[in-house]
Design an enzyme around this catalytic site. Structure first.
Site, PDB file in Angstrom:
ATOM      1  N   ARG A   1      13.957  14.171 -15.515  1.00 36.56           N
ATOM      2  CA  ARG A   1      14.341  12.878 -14.915  1.00 36.56           C
ATOM      3  C   ARG A   1      14.561  12.969 -13.403  1.00 36.56           C
ATOM      4  NH1 ARG A   1      17.734  12.174 -19.450  1.00 36.56           N
ATOM      5  NH2 ARG A   1      16.681  10.995 -21.074  1.00 36.56           N
TER       6      ARG A   1
ATOM      7  N   LYS B   1       6.329   7.127  -2.450  1.00 35.84           N
ATOM      8  CA  LYS B   1       5.457   6.678  -3.533  1.00 35.84           C
ATOM      9  C   LYS B   1       4.801   7.897  -4.172  1.00 35.84           C
ATOM     10  CE  LYS B   1       3.976   2.037  -2.220  1.00 35.84           C
ATOM     11  NZ  LYS B   1       2.788   1.201  -1.950  1.00 35.84           N
TER      12      LYS B   1
ATOM     13  N   GLU C   1      -6.646   5.403   8.406  1.00 37.20           N
ATOM     14  CA  GLU C   1      -5.269   4.951   8.140  1.00 37.20           C
ATOM     15  C   GLU C   1      -4.470   4.840   9.440  1.00 37.20           C
ATOM     16  OE1 GLU C   1      -3.553   4.014   5.264  1.00 37.20           O
ATOM     17  OE2 GLU C   1      -5.271   4.267   3.922  1.00 37.20           O
TER      18      GLU C   1
ATOM     19  N   LYS D   1       5.181   4.316   9.756  1.00 33.41           N
ATOM     20  CA  LYS D   1       5.355   4.301   8.296  1.00 33.41           C
ATOM     21  C   LYS D   1       6.832   4.324   7.943  1.00 33.41           C
ATOM     22  CE  LYS D   1       3.920   4.653   3.964  1.00 33.41           C
ATOM     23  NZ  LYS D   1       3.208   5.673   3.219  1.00 33.41           N
TER      24      LYS D   1
ATOM     25  N   GLU E   1       8.960  -1.914  -1.574  1.00 33.54           N
ATOM     26  CA  GLU E   1       7.817  -2.819  -1.440  1.00 33.54           C
ATOM     27  C   GLU E   1       8.089  -4.194  -2.015  1.00 33.54           C
ATOM     28  OE1 GLU E   1       4.164  -1.023  -2.565  1.00 33.54           O
ATOM     29  OE2 GLU E   1       2.986  -2.501  -1.511  1.00 33.54           O
TER      30      GLU E   1
ATOM     31  N   ARG F   1       7.000  -3.980   3.429  1.00 32.58           N
ATOM     32  CA  ARG F   1       6.193  -2.801   3.151  1.00 32.58           C
ATOM     33  C   ARG F   1       4.781  -3.160   2.730  1.00 32.58           C
ATOM     34  NH1 ARG F   1       8.085   2.767   0.112  1.00 32.58           N
ATOM     35  NH2 ARG F   1       6.046   3.766   0.144  1.00 32.58           N
TER      36      ARG F   1
ATOM     37  N   ASN G   1      -0.519  -2.433   3.116  1.00 29.62           N
ATOM     38  CA  ASN G   1      -1.698  -2.592   2.272  1.00 29.62           C
ATOM     39  C   ASN G   1      -2.847  -3.286   2.996  1.00 29.62           C
ATOM     40  OD1 ASN G   1      -0.738  -1.419  -0.241  1.00 29.62           O
ATOM     41  ND2 ASN G   1       0.779  -3.064  -0.140  1.00 29.62           N
TER      42      ASN G   1
ATOM     43  N   HIS H   1      -6.363  -2.654   1.998  1.00 27.27           N
ATOM     44  CA  HIS H   1      -6.339  -2.064   0.663  1.00 27.27           C
ATOM     45  C   HIS H   1      -6.769  -3.022  -0.443  1.00 27.27           C
ATOM     46  CE1 HIS H   1      -4.402   1.170   2.753  1.00 27.27           C
ATOM     47  NE2 HIS H   1      -4.262   1.882   1.649  1.00 27.27           N
TER      48      HIS H   1
ATOM     49  N   HIS I   1      -9.274  -0.910  -2.249  1.00 25.57           N
ATOM     50  CA  HIS I   1      -9.096  -0.427  -3.622  1.00 25.57           C
ATOM     51  C   HIS I   1     -10.243  -0.865  -4.519  1.00 25.57           C
ATOM     52  CE1 HIS I   1      -4.509   0.632  -3.924  1.00 25.57           C
ATOM     53  NE2 HIS I   1      -5.224   1.559  -3.312  1.00 25.57           N
TER      54      HIS I   1
ATOM     55  N   HIS J   1     -10.839   7.584   0.602  1.00 28.02           N
ATOM     56  CA  HIS J   1      -9.902   6.464   0.612  1.00 28.02           C
ATOM     57  C   HIS J   1      -9.941   5.764   1.969  1.00 28.02           C
ATOM     58  CE1 HIS J   1      -6.333   4.121  -0.256  1.00 28.02           C
ATOM     59  NE2 HIS J   1      -5.728   4.609   0.820  1.00 28.02           N
TER      60      HIS J   1
END
Lengths: 366, 366
Positions: free
Chosen positions: A125, A147, A189, A231, A241, A245, A249, A252, A256, A269
């Site tokens: 955990r 993330k 990026e 960032k 997010e 935040r 994206n 993206h 994506h 990417h």
């Protein structure tokens, strides 16, 4: 030698991102200062473990720290729950046994960082983890923000958790082993960060482009630090997010979709995001939000950094279907980040299939 | 009809545990009040889905709420990452597609609760979930506190995350379908709560034992509420199990070892914990921490509730080896919770193999 620190001060957790040429040799010093570490395990991929596994183990050994190094097969196609399952089998049979005071060090690009971070988030955990990103993309993007996660056949990063590292140690000298495509992916990026938050960074990218392309350690340290700071600012303002935040994206929503349609590993990417930024800019220009000159400036910089500015060919219906399946899509409303100027972006939830079609046709030159 | 609410007020999140006979019929009312739910998916196991899937779907339908019901094969042996993997495949192919505003409802005992909660914790890096526990053990223990996860061959709950539900709705009438062994398993956890935190609960268990054993709805509502309150107090004081929360592991150091050695599903969790409490009490008495009369009182109550007070036979070396592998063991120091009186317990980190041997020999009557 040059060195930069960026503090990430979250409500419940603080950590430091350090950028310094040669830092890989000092990881042991950092770990030695962490309280009560019972055991250390390094998670990497087969490529990076070959290159930097030994230097990292030696850096730890110089401070009398032992560690197990576990690596999995390199490649985004292995960033899966199935790889996690194999890694858990190995993590839970380590000697000494993994416990809640153990430290997990991720060594590598985005894949070992995301997957290793997810292992740290979910083993027992949650145990502490330290990020040692070795790719530009991981350094400027994935390693800051907490993330973690893995891909699913239905989409990228669909399985994951928010889990903040105890620190991020970035050695720009590691970038010299990075394939050119991966390096350019990271630069894309950086352009993203510039467009959404910093006209200064845009100028830095334009003016020091040549030093960056030949990996000058000082230029790379400055570049990485500027990006990590952006960032970190965004993440601190909105860790989970919920709002701000989301501007990260930018590029993206389309990106994506391109990545998924081409198949993981078929396009970097950053290249997919570069196309995605160009597509978003088309939408922004056609909405009258962004002037054409700013859009052209972004396209010129991407081209000058060696990135393709003409997306691959897909069916509009397929692009649209992927967007509807994106995890940021809520109740069928597709989220899109649009710049209003270099250094400023806004969040929208009203992208239409028609706008997707028009943007793609423009980029394809139809 | 009788109804009880327990508020769980965590630093960053508040939710309510409601206990009320017939509450399953009102789940739709609760969900209707949640803001912006885009879609609903119910996660259950094959047994519970057959029993309560339809009533739950009907309760939602009465408020015009549609839901998908996904169930996996019942049994602790299926609380694995492999089951999660299958469930993710199904979650990510739902129509309408799962998004960050979706709600996941767990329906069932500890296994659907823990596994479903872990799916909610990690799908799209975390979506909201609502717990509808249908077993006594899940009602009094697992459903409050935000621990989610699955088992690994190396131990129970080794893979998981902390993820708090938006609410917990407990219908004591569901207990009537619970197998007797499972019911007794839940009672063992109630005894655990009494011994570590509440002499009042100890008296309630002793005095209303008969009503409880015949599932009197009022007695069960009181019993569950008293237990949830204790669990909530401890969790609120220490959400991430840094200190106080560890007392909830009373009976678990030995109990987890017994469970693992017998094989998942061969003994109920509560029965293993009952043996574990008796073993811990032996250690506490031999250390002069607990008087013999209090230990006898606990043993008598467990027996009167229909639980076995004589553990199965294992090798001491095997028990000890399992303890060393427990995720709460740090740097080879085995954690043990020992009561000093009925209603009070302390945390120790110095259990020895010798004490394990002596406690087991006493319980085996050797």
């Amino acid at each position: 030698l040059i060195s930069r620190n960026v503090n990430v001060q979250l409500p419940s957790h603080r950590y430091e991102v350090r950028i310094q040429p040669g830092l890989l040799e000092s990881v042991g010093d950092f770990v030695k200062k962490l309280p009560g570490v019972s055991s250390i395990v390094i998670v990497s991929d087969s490529n990076v473990a070959d290159l930097y596994g030994k230097p990292l183990l030696e850096s730890l050994a110089r401070r009398d720290l032992e560690a197990n190094l576990l690596s999995f097969q390199a490649g985004e196609q292995h960033k899966t729950l199935s790889t996690c399952s194999e890694m858990f089998d190995r993590l839970f049979s380590l000697e000494p046994a993994l416990d809640r005071s153990s430290l997990l060090i991720t060594l590598g690009g985005g894949v070992p960082g995301d997957l290793g971070g997810f292992l740290a988030a979910t083993a027992l955990r949650g145990i502490r983890f330290l990020q040692c990103p070795t790719s530009l993309l991981a350094a400027v993007d994935a390693s800051t923000g907490g993330k973690t996660g893995v891909d699913h056949a239905a989409g990228k990063n669909l399985i994951g958790a928010f889990h903040q590292p105890v620190g991020v140690l970035i050695d720009p000298l590691c970038l010299k082993s990075l394939p050119s495509e991966e390096f350019k992916s990271g630069l894309a990026e950086c352009v993203k960060h510039a467009v959404i938050r910093s006209a200064d960074l845009m100028e830095l990218l334009e003016s020091r482009r040549k030093q960056m392309l030949c990996l000058d350690p000082e230029a790379m340290t400055e570049l990485i630090a500027a990006n990590v700071q952006i960032k970190a600012d965004v993440v601190v303002a909105d860790e989970r997010e919920q709002s701000l935040r989301a501007i990260l994206n930018y590029g993206h929503t389309f990106g994506h979709a391109f990545e998924t349609l081409m198949g993981y590993g078929q396009v970097t990417h950053g290249q997919a995001v570069a196309w995605g930024m160009l597509a978003a800019n088309c939408v922004a220009v056609s909405r009258g939000l962004l002037d054409e000159a700013a859009a052209d400036r972004v396209a010129r910089l991407l081209g000058a950094l060696g990135l393709s500015t003409r997306p691959g060919k897909f069916e509009i219906d397929d692009i649209w279907a992927r967007m509807l399946h994106d995890k940021k899509t809520r109740s069928g409303r597709v989220m899109l980040i649009l710049p209003s100027a270099i250094g400023s972006a806004e969040i929208f939830n009203d992208l239409s299939r028609e706008e997707v079609a028009r943007a793609m046709e423009k980029l394809w030159g139809e």
